[in-house]
Design a protein around this motif. Sequence first.
Motif, short mmCIF file in Angstrom:
data_model
loop_
_atom_site.label_atom_id
_atom_site.label_comp_id
_atom_site.label_asym_id
_atom_site.label_seq_id
_atom_site.Cartn_x
_atom_site.Cartn_y
_atom_site.Cartn_z
N UNK A 266 58.86 20.67 51.24
CA UNK A 266 60.29 21.02 51.31
C UNK A 266 60.60 22.26 50.49
N UNK A 267 59.57 22.92 49.98
CA UNK A 267 59.80 24.12 49.18
C UNK A 267 59.10 25.34 49.80
N UNK A 268 59.04 25.36 51.13
CA UNK A 268 58.48 26.50 51.82
C UNK A 268 56.98 26.56 51.84
N UNK A 269 56.31 25.46 51.51
CA UNK A 269 54.86 25.43 51.56
C UNK A 269 54.18 25.66 50.23
N UNK A 270 54.92 25.54 49.14
CA UNK A 270 54.31 25.69 47.82
C UNK A 270 53.64 24.39 47.38
N UNK B 166 66.01 21.28 57.83
CA UNK B 166 65.74 22.11 59.00
C UNK B 166 64.59 23.06 58.75
N UNK B 167 64.05 23.04 57.54
CA UNK B 167 63.01 24.00 57.16
C UNK B 167 61.83 23.32 56.46
N UNK C 175 53.02 23.88 60.40
CA UNK C 175 54.03 23.95 61.46
C UNK C 175 55.41 23.79 60.84
N UNK C 176 56.36 24.55 61.36
CA UNK C 176 57.74 24.50 60.87
C UNK C 176 58.51 23.46 61.67
N UNK C 177 59.00 22.42 60.98
CA UNK C 177 59.65 21.30 61.65
C UNK C 177 60.99 20.99 61.00
N UNK C 178 61.82 20.29 61.75
CA UNK C 178 63.07 19.74 61.22
C UNK C 178 62.90 18.23 61.08
N UNK D 82 64.92 17.57 49.68
CA UNK D 82 65.44 18.62 50.55
C UNK D 82 66.15 19.72 49.78
N UNK D 83 66.23 19.57 48.47
CA UNK D 83 66.75 20.68 47.65
C UNK D 83 65.66 21.73 47.41
#
Length: 204
Positions: free
Chosen positions: A82-86, A126-127, A148-151, A199-200
């Motif tokens: 939930x942190x962009x892939x970190x 959503x990200x 993969x980018x999913x919601x 999700x934050x």
Amino acid sequence: MAMIKPCSRYTPHGDCPALPAGQSLDYSLSSPLKTDAPLCKHTVPYDTPVETWTAGQEITIEFDPNGGAAHGGGHCQFSISYDGGKTFAVIYEVLKYCFVNGASRSNNPEVLSYKFNLPKDLPSSDKAVFAWSWVNAMGNREFYMNCADVAIKGTSDSYTGKEMTIANHDGFEAIPEFGNNYETGLDLYNNAKNITVSNSGSSN
């Protein structure tokens, strides 16, 4: 091996969203990450999610049936960020015999899809970034990963799971070839610390 469902970032396979500006299709998604490559290999997400999932639902993950090499199996994990892939928390794993039905010296994959239920306590986003990662049993010591980018639609504020195991990559431990011992490297997976993702975008 390469994940084709959900659409991996920049895959040439399937009906996927338009590429982000300035990016190009990746015809080598089945190759391992270079040891100094970032997680996911491609760090610019699609502008829109490739799938929308609901927490708790059953999903099916599919792999390219053409030209994949199973390398005798190995340890696979399916994880969420939930942190962009970190940071990634594991939501499902197939240890020891990923892509095969038991100890194997074959490069021919026997299993090309996995079906499992998402955890019911995944938060909405959503990200979110969904990842498949794999340490192969046989051959060069490598780390494979597609993202993969999913919601996600959910009701929880956070999810706690094992931290995704990374090996055979710069700054991380190496897992040797398994030989006849499919317990090889399992301690790294079984002793992984728990992390909480939300999700934050935060994790701890």
